[in-house]
Design a protein around this motif. Sequence first.
Motif, PDB file in Angstrom:
ATOM      1  N   PHE A 235      56.930  46.795  39.756  1.00 40.95           N
ATOM      2  CA  PHE A 235      56.689  47.985  40.580  1.00 40.95           C
ATOM      3  C   PHE A 235      56.221  49.142  39.702  1.00 40.95           C
ATOM      4  O   PHE A 235      55.235  49.824  40.009  1.00 40.95           O
ATOM      5  N   SER A 236      56.915  49.362  38.601  1.00 43.01           N
ATOM      6  CA  SER A 236      56.553  50.474  37.716  1.00 43.01           C
ATOM      7  C   SER A 236      55.206  50.234  37.053  1.00 43.01           C
ATOM      8  O   SER A 236      54.420  51.169  36.847  1.00 43.01           O
ATOM      9  N   ASN A 237      54.934  48.978  36.717  1.00 40.96           N
ATOM     10  CA  ASN A 237      53.660  48.662  36.075  1.00 40.96           C
ATOM     11  C   ASN A 237      52.488  49.014  36.990  1.00 40.96           C
ATOM     12  O   ASN A 237      51.487  49.592  36.561  1.00 40.96           O
ATOM     13  N   SER A 238      52.629  48.696  38.277  1.00 39.89           N
ATOM     14  CA  SER A 238      51.579  49.009  39.247  1.00 39.89           C
ATOM     15  C   SER A 238      51.445  50.515  39.454  1.00 39.89           C
ATOM     16  O   SER A 238      50.334  51.045  39.547  1.00 39.89           O
ATOM     17  N   VAL A 239      52.585  51.194  39.516  1.00 39.02           N
ATOM     18  CA  VAL A 239      52.564  52.657  39.682  1.00 39.02           C
ATOM     19  C   VAL A 239      51.819  53.313  38.526  1.00 39.02           C
ATOM     20  O   VAL A 239      50.976  54.196  38.721  1.00 39.02           O
ATOM     21  N   LEU A 240      52.103  52.865  37.298  1.00 35.82           N
ATOM     22  CA  LEU A 240      51.456  53.456  36.131  1.00 35.82           C
ATOM     23  C   LEU A 240      49.971  53.101  36.070  1.00 35.82           C
ATOM     24  O   LEU A 240      49.150  53.896  35.613  1.00 35.82           O
ATOM     25  N   ASN A 241      49.625  51.909  36.517  1.00 35.12           N
ATOM     26  CA  ASN A 241      48.220  51.509  36.496  1.00 35.12           C
ATOM     27  C   ASN A 241      47.386  52.286  37.511  1.00 35.12           C
ATOM     28  O   ASN A 241      46.263  52.700  37.213  1.00 35.12           O
ATOM     29  N   PHE A 242      47.921  52.473  38.722  1.00 37.57           N
ATOM     30  CA  PHE A 242      47.130  53.059  39.795  1.00 37.57           C
ATOM     31  C   PHE A 242      47.268  54.583  39.901  1.00 37.57           C
ATOM     32  O   PHE A 242      46.336  55.256  40.346  1.00 37.57           O
ATOM     33  N   TYR A 243      48.423  55.110  39.518  1.00 30.88           N
ATOM     34  CA  TYR A 243      48.672  56.534  39.725  1.00 30.88           C
ATOM     35  C   TYR A 243      48.898  57.302  38.429  1.00 30.88           C
ATOM     36  O   TYR A 243      49.510  58.370  38.431  1.00 30.88           O
ATOM     37  N   MET A 244      48.401  56.758  37.316  1.00 29.40           N
ATOM     38  CA  MET A 244      48.572  57.452  36.042  1.00 29.40           C
ATOM     39  C   MET A 244      47.903  58.829  36.065  1.00 29.40           C
ATOM     40  O   MET A 244      48.407  59.784  35.465  1.00 29.40           O
ATOM     41  N   ALA A 245      46.775  58.943  36.749  1.00 27.60           N
ATOM     42  CA  ALA A 245      46.087  60.239  36.822  1.00 27.60           C
ATOM     43  C   ALA A 245      47.001  61.304  37.412  1.00 27.60           C
ATOM     44  O   ALA A 245      47.088  62.431  36.902  1.00 27.60           O
ATOM     45  N   GLN A 246      47.714  60.962  38.489  1.00 27.35           N
ATOM     46  CA  GLN A 246      48.602  61.922  39.129  1.00 27.35           C
ATOM     47  C   GLN A 246      49.841  62.193  38.268  1.00 27.35           C
ATOM     48  O   GLN A 246      50.336  63.325  38.211  1.00 27.35           O
ATOM     49  N   VAL A 248      50.028  61.982  34.930  1.00 26.71           N
ATOM     50  CA  VAL A 248      49.591  62.807  33.801  1.00 26.71           C
ATOM     51  C   VAL A 248      49.344  64.243  34.261  1.00 26.71           C
ATOM     52  O   VAL A 248      49.737  65.209  33.579  1.00 26.71           O
ATOM     53  N   ASN A 249      48.717  64.401  35.396  1.00 27.07           N
ATOM     54  CA  ASN A 249      48.471  65.739  35.932  1.00 27.07           C
ATOM     55  C   ASN A 249      49.773  66.490  36.199  1.00 27.07           C
ATOM     56  O   ASN A 249      49.851  67.708  36.052  1.00 27.07           O
ATOM     57  N   GLY A 250      50.817  65.731  36.579  1.00 23.17           N
ATOM     58  CA  GLY A 250      52.118  66.327  36.880  1.00 23.17           C
ATOM     59  C   GLY A 250      52.784  66.958  35.671  1.00 23.17           C
ATOM     60  O   GLY A 250      53.667  67.815  35.821  1.00 23.17           O
ATOM     61  N   VAL A 251      52.382  66.534  34.463  1.00 22.90           N
ATOM     62  CA  VAL A 251      52.947  67.151  33.253  1.00 22.90           C
ATOM     63  C   VAL A 251      51.889  67.999  32.528  1.00 22.90           C
ATOM     64  O   VAL A 251      52.026  68.291  31.332  1.00 22.90           O
ATOM     65  N   GLY A 252      50.828  68.363  33.261  1.00 23.67           N
ATOM     66  CA  GLY A 252      49.830  69.282  32.718  1.00 23.67           C
ATOM     67  C   GLY A 252      48.652  68.638  32.009  1.00 23.67           C
ATOM     68  O   GLY A 252      47.904  69.327  31.307  1.00 23.67           O
ATOM     69  N   LYS A 299      60.731  51.838  29.537  1.00 21.06           N
ATOM     70  CA  LYS A 299      59.435  52.536  29.557  1.00 21.06           C
ATOM     71  C   LYS A 299      59.307  53.435  30.781  1.00 21.06           C
ATOM     72  O   LYS A 299      58.945  54.616  30.663  1.00 21.06           O
ATOM     73  N   ILE A 300      59.586  52.914  31.965  1.00 15.73           N
ATOM     74  CA  ILE A 300      59.415  53.728  33.178  1.00 15.73           C
ATOM     75  C   ILE A 300      60.482  54.817  33.252  1.00 15.73           C
ATOM     76  O   ILE A 300      60.220  55.917  33.750  1.00 15.73           O
ATOM     77  N   ALA A 301      61.681  54.537  32.720  1.00 13.49           N
ATOM     78  CA  ALA A 301      62.725  55.573  32.712  1.00 13.49           C
ATOM     79  C   ALA A 301      62.290  56.766  31.861  1.00 13.49           C
ATOM     80  O   ALA A 301      62.515  57.929  32.224  1.00 13.49           O
ATOM     81  N   LEU A 302      61.648  56.488  30.737  1.00 12.88           N
ATOM     82  CA  LEU A 302      61.161  57.572  29.878  1.00 12.88           C
ATOM     83  C   LEU A 302      60.004  58.321  30.540  1.00 12.88           C
ATOM     84  O   LEU A 302      59.873  59.541  30.372  1.00 12.88           O
ATOM     85  N   CYS A 303      59.173  57.613  31.293  1.00 15.10           N
ATOM     86  CA  CYS A 303      58.097  58.285  32.041  1.00 15.10           C
ATOM     87  C   CYS A 303      58.694  59.235  33.078  1.00 15.10           C
ATOM     88  O   CYS A 303      58.174  60.340  33.308  1.00 15.10           O
ATOM     89  N   TRP A 304      59.770  58.801  33.716  1.00 16.43           N
ATOM     90  CA  TRP A 304      60.437  59.649  34.707  1.00 16.43           C
ATOM     91  C   TRP A 304      60.988  60.920  34.058  1.00 16.43           C
ATOM     92  O   TRP A 304      60.868  62.021  34.609  1.00 16.43           O
ATOM     93  N   MET A 305      61.537  60.784  32.850  1.00 13.84           N
ATOM     94  CA  MET A 305      62.132  61.933  32.166  1.00 13.84           C
ATOM     95  C   MET A 305      61.103  62.799  31.439  1.00 13.84           C
ATOM     96  O   MET A 305      61.433  63.892  30.986  1.00 13.84           O
ATOM     97  N   ALA A 306      59.865  62.341  31.333  1.00  9.63           N
ATOM     98  CA  ALA A 306      58.842  63.053  30.570  1.00  9.63           C
ATOM     99  C   ALA A 306      58.530  64.421  31.172  1.00  9.63           C
ATOM    100  O   ALA A 306      58.409  64.572  32.388  1.00  9.63           O
ATOM    101  N   SER A 307      58.373  65.411  30.299  1.00  9.44           N
ATOM    102  CA  SER A 307      57.996  66.764  30.734  1.00  9.44           C
ATOM    103  C   SER A 307      56.704  67.218  30.072  1.00  9.44           C
ATOM    104  O   SER A 307      56.277  68.360  30.250  1.00  9.44           O
TER     105      SER A 307
END
Length: 403
Positions: A235-246, A248-252, A299-307
């Motif tokens: 699930f996380s792999n697909s989220v990162l593949n398809f919605y990485m643009a959003q 990345v944009n969410g953290v500037g 990996k996905i947990a760290l993406c969630w915590m990323a600022s």
Amino acid sequence: MGKLLNSGYGAIFGTYWVIYAVVSSFASVFMLARGYSNSQIGVTLAVANVLAVVLQPLIADFADRSKRLGVLGTTEIMTICMMIFTVGMFAFNGGTVALCVVFVLLIGFHTVLQPLFNSLAFSLEECGVAINFGIARSVGSLAYSVFVAAFGTMVEHWGVGIMPAASEVSCILLIASLVFTGHYFKKAKAKAYGVKKDQPDFALSEDEEDINLIQFIQRNKMFFVMSLGIIGLYFSNSVLNFYMAQIVNGVGGTTEDMGRILGVMAFLEIPTMVFFKQLKNRFSCRILLKVACIGFTVKIALCWMASSVLMLYVAHIFQLVSFALFLPGMVYFTDEIMSKGEAVKGQALYTTMITITTVFSSLLGGWILDAAGPKTLTFIATLATAAGAALIIAIIDRVGKDR
């Protein structure tokens, strides 16, 4: 001849993943620029993967039984179809249903190719050609890494109009790789078995048992249950593949940052895949798959915590011990526990489960982004991935022992 076939097989993976970068990784970027909402993008991606779920077992079964085309002939035809579909990216400029259909067909057909390419490696080895799947797959990661890093910058500077041309060129290169590999594959078969060069490149031999999909699942119940865990894990792999643009944009960040993060992510897959055979000789596939499950979750947990964008880079270091371990691990694990007649169907079931989770993550991902933003999306992805990892770790030691 072995070096030529390894080169051809690596080229197939390289071009395959470049096409993936254009039609999948940058799909959100293209469709956002054409005026679609995240929810509409999610529906489009989901329908594309529903199509793939339907086509995968049918195409795999056809490739198993084919007396004329086999894997290489089938994939050549499908790639030509993708070239035709890509014309729609040139033709339809606005947020139309027609453009959605184009992406549905492109992504659907592209997804179906992967299990065929995975199984092709073992077909080559049966002809006496030593194929290193990890190295061949790492060529795909290298090609993807270099391409997305550059492509993100190109799209940022020149816009999404360059995407259709990139897709067409990539498909032409895939066709060339398939033709090259097929030419030398026929020679290898003729040398190994004394068969005619015009025989199919991949089909069941007379001593292999031909079974249908229902029989396959009945024989491999624990493998099927384990495959259900892949739905959560990926699930996380697909989220990162398809919605990485959003994300990345969410953290500037920007589209250029997105391309670089995806490039680093793919580059980090290479060491693990290149040396996977050595890892497999030291540790069992079961252990490696368990480690990969943990890697996905961290990996996905760290993406969630990323600022910040930097923290996203740090999170993707775990690509070394997540996707890079799991993909070749599943390919070899499946081949180890299954009979010859089950080979393509086993690979297809694994890929089908990935496609199913892509459907769920596409639909939910688009809706969650519009409703609550990228932070909520990565949090839900963390929960889903942890649940899938737990199921796989709990059951994998029983897989293959229930036959």
